[in-house]
Design a protein around this motif. Structure first.
Motif, PDB file in Angstrom:
ATOM      1  N   GLY A  89       0.814  -1.196   0.000  1.00  0.00           N
ATOM      2  CA  GLY A  89       0.000   0.000   0.000  1.00  0.00           C
ATOM      3  C   GLY A  89       0.854   1.255   0.000  1.00  0.00           C
ATOM      4  N   PRO A  90       0.235   2.429   0.047  1.00  0.00           N
ATOM      5  CA  PRO A  90       0.967   3.698   0.058  1.00  0.00           C
ATOM      6  C   PRO A  90       1.912   3.834   1.251  1.00  0.00           C
ATOM      7  N   ASP A  91       1.575   3.158   2.371  1.00  0.00           N
ATOM      8  CA  ASP A  91       2.423   3.247   3.568  1.00  0.00           C
ATOM      9  C   ASP A  91       3.511   2.192   3.582  1.00  0.00           C
ATOM     10  N   GLY A  92       3.635   1.408   2.480  1.00  0.00           N
ATOM     11  CA  GLY A  92       4.694   0.413   2.394  1.00  0.00           C
ATOM     12  C   GLY A  92       4.339  -0.932   2.979  1.00  0.00           C
ATOM     13  N   THR A  93       3.086  -1.080   3.456  1.00  0.00           N
ATOM     14  CA  THR A  93       2.672  -2.356   4.015  1.00  0.00           C
ATOM     15  C   THR A  93       1.811  -3.106   3.007  1.00  0.00           C
ATOM     16  N   GLY A  94       1.624  -4.380   3.254  1.00  0.00           N
ATOM     17  CA  GLY A  94       0.828  -5.200   2.353  1.00  0.00           C
ATOM     18  C   GLY A  94       1.233  -6.651   2.469  1.00  0.00           C
ATOM     19  N   GLY A  95       0.849  -7.448   1.498  1.00  0.00           N
ATOM     20  CA  GLY A  95       1.191  -8.853   1.522  1.00  0.00           C
ATOM     21  C   GLY A  95       2.682  -9.075   1.394  1.00  0.00           C
ATOM     22  N   ARG A  96       3.217 -10.021   2.158  1.00  0.00           N
ATOM     23  CA  ARG A  96       4.636 -10.362   2.075  1.00  0.00           C
ATOM     24  C   ARG A  96       4.769 -11.787   1.561  1.00  0.00           C
ATOM     25  N   PHE A  97       4.381 -11.977   0.307  1.00  0.00           N
ATOM     26  CA  PHE A  97       4.420 -13.307  -0.297  1.00  0.00           C
ATOM     27  C   PHE A  97       5.854 -13.833  -0.361  1.00  0.00           C
ATOM     28  N   SER A  98       6.797 -12.937  -0.636  1.00  0.00           N
ATOM     29  CA  SER A  98       8.187 -13.355  -0.740  1.00  0.00           C
ATOM     30  C   SER A  98       8.707 -13.890   0.588  1.00  0.00           C
ATOM     31  N   LEU A  99       8.234 -13.314   1.691  1.00  0.00           N
ATOM     32  CA  LEU A  99       8.674 -13.759   3.010  1.00  0.00           C
ATOM     33  C   LEU A  99       8.224 -15.203   3.267  1.00  0.00           C
ATOM     34  N   ILE A 100       7.019 -15.524   2.842  1.00  0.00           N
ATOM     35  CA  ILE A 100       6.495 -16.882   3.026  1.00  0.00           C
ATOM     36  C   ILE A 100       7.303 -17.883   2.207  1.00  0.00           C
ATOM     37  N   ILE A 101       7.540 -17.561   0.943  1.00  0.00           N
ATOM     38  CA  ILE A 101       8.290 -18.460   0.063  1.00  0.00           C
ATOM     39  C   ILE A 101       9.706 -18.674   0.579  1.00  0.00           C
ATOM     40  N   ARG A 102      10.394 -17.585   0.914  1.00  0.00           N
ATOM     41  CA  ARG A 102      11.782 -17.709   1.373  1.00  0.00           C
ATOM     42  C   ARG A 102      11.858 -18.413   2.723  1.00  0.00           C
ATOM     43  N   GLY A 103      10.898 -18.162   3.590  1.00  0.00           N
ATOM     44  CA  GLY A 103      10.871 -18.865   4.871  1.00  0.00           C
ATOM     45  C   GLY A 103      10.737 -20.367   4.681  1.00  0.00           C
ATOM     46  N   PHE A 104       9.845 -20.767   3.781  1.00  0.00           N
ATOM     47  CA  PHE A 104       9.672 -22.192   3.489  1.00  0.00           C
ATOM     48  C   PHE A 104      10.955 -22.800   2.931  1.00  0.00           C
ATOM     49  N   VAL A 105      11.605 -22.096   2.000  1.00  0.00           N
ATOM     50  CA  VAL A 105      12.823 -22.615   1.368  1.00  0.00           C
ATOM     51  C   VAL A 105      13.933 -22.781   2.397  1.00  0.00           C
ATOM     52  N   VAL A 106      14.119 -21.790   3.277  1.00  0.00           N
ATOM     53  CA  VAL A 106      15.182 -21.871   4.286  1.00  0.00           C
ATOM     54  C   VAL A 106      14.945 -23.041   5.233  1.00  0.00           C
ATOM     55  N   VAL A 107      13.716 -23.199   5.696  1.00  0.00           N
ATOM     56  CA  VAL A 107      13.400 -24.315   6.601  1.00  0.00           C
ATOM     57  C   VAL A 107      13.608 -25.659   5.897  1.00  0.00           C
ATOM     58  N   ALA A 108      13.162 -25.763   4.645  1.00  0.00           N
ATOM     59  CA  ALA A 108      13.324 -27.004   3.891  1.00  0.00           C
ATOM     60  C   ALA A 108      14.797 -27.308   3.620  1.00  0.00           C
ATOM     61  N   LEU A 109      15.583 -26.287   3.319  1.00  0.00           N
ATOM     62  CA  LEU A 109      17.028 -26.489   3.106  1.00  0.00           C
ATOM     63  C   LEU A 109      17.707 -26.932   4.396  1.00  0.00           C
ATOM     64  N   LEU A 110      17.287 -26.372   5.500  1.00  0.00           N
ATOM     65  CA  LEU A 110      17.834 -26.777   6.797  1.00  0.00           C
ATOM     66  C   LEU A 110      17.534 -28.243   7.066  1.00  0.00           C
ATOM     67  N   TYR A 111      16.307 -28.654   6.782  1.00  0.00           N
ATOM     68  CA  TYR A 111      15.913 -30.061   6.953  1.00  0.00           C
ATOM     69  C   TYR A 111      16.726 -30.976   6.041  1.00  0.00           C
ATOM     70  N   ALA A 112      16.854 -30.599   4.764  1.00  0.00           N
ATOM     71  CA  ALA A 112      17.589 -31.429   3.811  1.00  0.00           C
ATOM     72  C   ALA A 112      19.063 -31.535   4.173  1.00  0.00           C
TER      73      ALA A 112
END
Length: 406
Positions: free
Chosen positions: A36-59
């Protein structure tokens, strides 16, 4: 370790990297679009990167590739989170700030997760990732170029009621993070040139990333693109030869810039807008106006945070736990020190430096040393580098290639 389990873990790590490189640009685009105009909104990238980091840690764990240094780095990450939890119990930090602080710490240490996972892959597997890496970098850079070409408001670096400064960040959420990404991407591309020579696709990537760096509108991107070029030149050639080639590069860039300024009304207007912006802030700056302009006001933020530290006897400098996400200085070094504490930060910095040090003497080893100091310089002035989830995988790819290159 069961060979089948290890093979499965390595295949999973490779697939996760390939998926992340393909999906994260799209997730970043959705994040920018939802902001939005205040710089807030959906953080889709945060969800994707969080999943990847956790999965890489597991692997990495199931593949038996966790080394002692990785365990030490994990302990380093736990300490600032634990100190922040104590701050919550004392009432010095809210639950929301604690969550933001935890995400901030995870972004910092995700670099080591990426590096540990990549280190377990063979050279052949890492080479197979190169098309995905170069493709993702091109997408980020082309988004910046398209934003400037077609004046796409969503891709502008500086959003306000009136555009106060020219520049385009493309599909990255923050312009300084886009600057760090372009510098890191150029660092990866020049390293490939140093190892394998000039190839058509590498030349294309370097040209596109350099052009995008000039269009972001930040000092860090423009100076950083030239600095990476110098890192490559001084790693490959003698000091005299590298200095001469650097001067030639400066002359070529200045010629192109002057030609564009005189021939293109759009470029002329953009330069005038940015010049007026800096002139205004220079005339209204308090204290050292030149330093304020060079640091884009970060020295003022540092002074305000330093004044708050006096009330608590500067204790967070030693222990960490200061709520940096409440008011970021946006210079990585003080932000990380206040978050982690000076002793933990020193351990982190030593570990980070070690990832860029090659055991084989030669141009690549020199490149690793120079590139590390360049990253440190960007982190000490423009920020959004060591704590960036966007740049971490590309930094890790560059670091692993440096350490493994003969």
């Amino acid at each position: 370790m069961n060979p089948e389990t290890r093979g499965y873990a390595l295949a999973l790590i490779w697939a996760l990297f390939a998926m992340a490189l393909c999906v994260t640009p799209f997730a970043d685009f959705l994040t920018v679009r939802a902001a939005g105009p205040d710089g807030t909104g959906g953080r889709f990238s945060l969800i994707i990167r969080g999943f990847v980091v956790v999965a890489l840690l597991y692997a990495t764990l199931i593949g038996g590739n966790a080394k002692r240094t990785s365990c030490i780095n994990a302990l380093l990450a736990i300490f600032p989170v634990a100190v922040a939890a104590v701050a919550v119990l004392k009432g010095d930090m809210s639950a929301t700030e604690f969550a933001a602080q935890g995400i901030f710490v995870s972004k910092i240490f995700s670099f080591f997760v990426y590096a540990a996972a990549l280190s377990s892959l063979s050279e052949r597997q890492r080479v197979q990732l190169e098309p995905f890496v170069l493709g993702a970098l091109l997408i980020y850079a082309l988004a910046i170029i398209m934003g400037a070409t077609f004046s796409i408001d969503m891709f502008r670096s500086y959003q306000a009621d009136t555009q106060i400064r020219s520049g385009y960040k493309g599909i990255v959420f923050a312009q300084n993070e886009a600057s760090a990404l372009m510098i890191t991407g150029l660092g990866y591309a020049y390293l490939q040139v140093l190892r394998f020579g000039w190839r058509k696709r590498l030349t294309l990537v370097i040209v596109v990333l350099t052009a995008a760096s000039m269009l972001i509108g930040t000092k860090a991107a423009a100076v950083g693109a030239f600095a990476v070029t110098c890192v490559y030149l001084f790693a490959r050639h003698s000091a005299v030869g590298a200095a001469f080639k650097a001067l030639v590069a400066v002359a070529v860039l200045l010629t192109i810039a002057i030609a564009a300024y005189t021939m293109s009304p759009a470029v002329h207007d953009a330069v005038s807008l940015t010049f007026d912006y800096f002139t205004y802030h220079y005339e209204h700056a308090r204290g050292n106006a030149i330093l304020t302009i060079l640091l884009s006001g970060r020295d003022v933020k540092f002074s305000q945070v330093w004044a708050e530290l006096t009330a608590i006897d500067y204790l967070p400098i030693l222990t960490g736990g200061y709520p940096v996400t409440r008011y970021l200085i946006e210079i990585d070094l003080p932000d990380l020190i206040l978050c982690m504490g000076l002793p933990v930060f020193c351990c982190y910095l030593i570990a980070f430096r070690g990832e860029f040090m090659s055991t084989y003497p030669g141009p690549v080893a020199r490149y690793g040393r120079y590139f590390f100091f360049l990253i440190l310089a960007v982190a000490s002035t423009a920020g959004h580098t060591l704590n960036s989830a966007v740049t971490s995988p590309y930094l890790a790819l560059t670091a692993v290639m440096i350490r493994r290159s003969k």
